[in-house]
Design an enzyme around this catalytic site. Structure first.
Site, PDB file in Angstrom:
ATOM      1  N   GLY A  36       3.889   7.711  -6.571  1.00 40.37           N
ATOM      2  CA  GLY A  36       2.566   8.043  -7.089  1.00 40.37           C
ATOM      3  C   GLY A  36       1.628   8.288  -5.922  1.00 40.37           C
ATOM      4  O   GLY A  36       1.959   8.011  -4.762  1.00 40.37           O
ATOM      5  N   LEU A  37       0.470   8.789  -6.217  1.00 41.35           N
ATOM      6  CA  LEU A  37      -0.513   9.086  -5.177  1.00 41.35           C
ATOM      7  C   LEU A  37      -0.960   7.822  -4.449  1.00 41.35           C
ATOM      8  O   LEU A  37      -0.853   6.707  -4.974  1.00 41.35           O
ATOM      9  CB  LEU A  37      -1.742   9.765  -5.796  1.00 41.35           C
ATOM     10  N   SER A  38      -1.466   8.007  -3.246  1.00 39.78           N
ATOM     11  CA  SER A  38      -2.062   6.897  -2.504  1.00 39.78           C
ATOM     12  C   SER A  38      -3.213   6.333  -3.330  1.00 39.78           C
ATOM     13  O   SER A  38      -4.072   7.079  -3.809  1.00 39.78           O
ATOM     14  CB  SER A  38      -2.589   7.389  -1.154  1.00 39.78           C
ATOM     15  N   GLY A  39      -3.221   5.019  -3.534  1.00 42.92           N
ATOM     16  CA  GLY A  39      -4.280   4.397  -4.320  1.00 42.92           C
ATOM     17  C   GLY A  39      -4.001   4.325  -5.805  1.00 42.92           C
ATOM     18  O   GLY A  39      -4.832   3.840  -6.578  1.00 42.92           O
ATOM     19  N   GLY A  41      -1.829   2.454  -7.238  1.00 42.50           N
ATOM     20  CA  GLY A  41      -1.566   1.076  -7.645  1.00 42.50           C
ATOM     21  C   GLY A  41      -0.145   0.606  -7.390  1.00 42.50           C
ATOM     22  O   GLY A  41       0.261  -0.464  -7.852  1.00 42.50           O
ATOM     23  N   THR A  43       1.498  -0.575  -4.661  1.00 44.84           N
ATOM     24  CA  THR A  43       1.662  -1.835  -3.939  1.00 44.84           C
ATOM     25  C   THR A  43       1.121  -3.010  -4.743  1.00 44.84           C
ATOM     26  O   THR A  43       1.726  -4.093  -4.756  1.00 44.84           O
ATOM     27  CB  THR A  43       0.966  -1.760  -2.569  1.00 44.84           C
ATOM     28  N   SER A 110       6.300   9.404  -1.713  1.00 45.58           N
ATOM     29  CA  SER A 110       7.492  10.255  -1.920  1.00 45.58           C
ATOM     30  C   SER A 110       7.134  11.436  -2.830  1.00 45.58           C
ATOM     31  O   SER A 110       7.549  11.480  -3.981  1.00 45.58           O
ATOM     32  CB  SER A 110       8.657   9.438  -2.492  1.00 45.58           C
TER      33      SER A 110
END
Length: 202
Positions: A36-39, A41, A43, A110
């Site tokens: 998914g995109l950075s930010g 969720g 992590t 990814s």
């Protein structure tokens, strides 16, 4: 061109196998691959998932994009070639954990289907559980937890996924989590519900 070594003699057939390790740990090892995109969720969900699995007696390892780039992949940038190599190395590391009976929780943008297919081929289709952590670019930019979106808008970061580098959503993920519609706790609960049957050893 790199010359392939001819003096390598693997001993996979002589060492303890994955089933031996899974038996000791009393769990089925899998690779849970969050994309998914950075930010979006990834992590946050991974950390919550790891804690919940630990409560249930499962041994896990989180592999997070930022952490990995401070170590084994610190020599890689964000070109298409480097991104592919980043994921290839992670997939190989994941396979090592898999063969040790450990459940691996991976958090990587990814961004393309091809890149994720590289990982899936290395890990093995049956052991690769793709979780699409779905949040729009707009939502992620509003969150901007790491300040990356502001930098990308200002031209300080090149090849930023979703802005000037593409993100291709999974076509048939094992699971999709829409984090703009669910709390982190609800997201973790949904992942737990989906994966537990795959992890419990019969």
């Amino acid at each position: 061109m790199t010359t392939k070594a001819t003096n390598i003699h693997p001993v996979f057939d002589r060492i303890l196998g994955r089933e031996d390790k899974e038996g000791i740990l009393n769990q089925n090892s899998k690779v849970i691959w969050m994309t998914g995109l950075s930010g979006s969720g990834k992590t946050t969900i991974a950390i919550g998932l790891e804690k919940e699995l630990q409560k249930r007696g499962f041994l896990t390892q989180i592999l997070d994009g930022d952490n990995i780039r401070t170590g084994i992949n610190k020599n890689l940038g964000f070109s298409e070639e480097d991104r592919t190599e980043n994921i290839r190395r992670i997939a190989e590391v994941s396979k090592l954990f898999l063969n040790c009976g450990v459940i691996t929780i991976n958090c990587f943008v990814s961004p393309t289907i091809d890149i994720r297919d590289v990982a899936k081929e290395i890990v093995g289709k049956e052991d690769f559980l793709e979780v699409y952590v779905n949040a729009s670019y707009k939502v992620c930019e509003e969150r901007d937890v790491k300040g990356l979106y502001k930098k990308a808008r200002n031209g300080e970061i090149k090849n930023f996924t979703g802005l000037d580098s593409p993100f291709e959503a999974p076509e048939n993920p094992f699971l999709e989590i829409k984090t703009s519609e669910m709390t982190p706790v609800e997201s973790v609960e949904k992942v737990i519900e989906a994966i537990l049957p795959r992890l419990i050893r019969n």
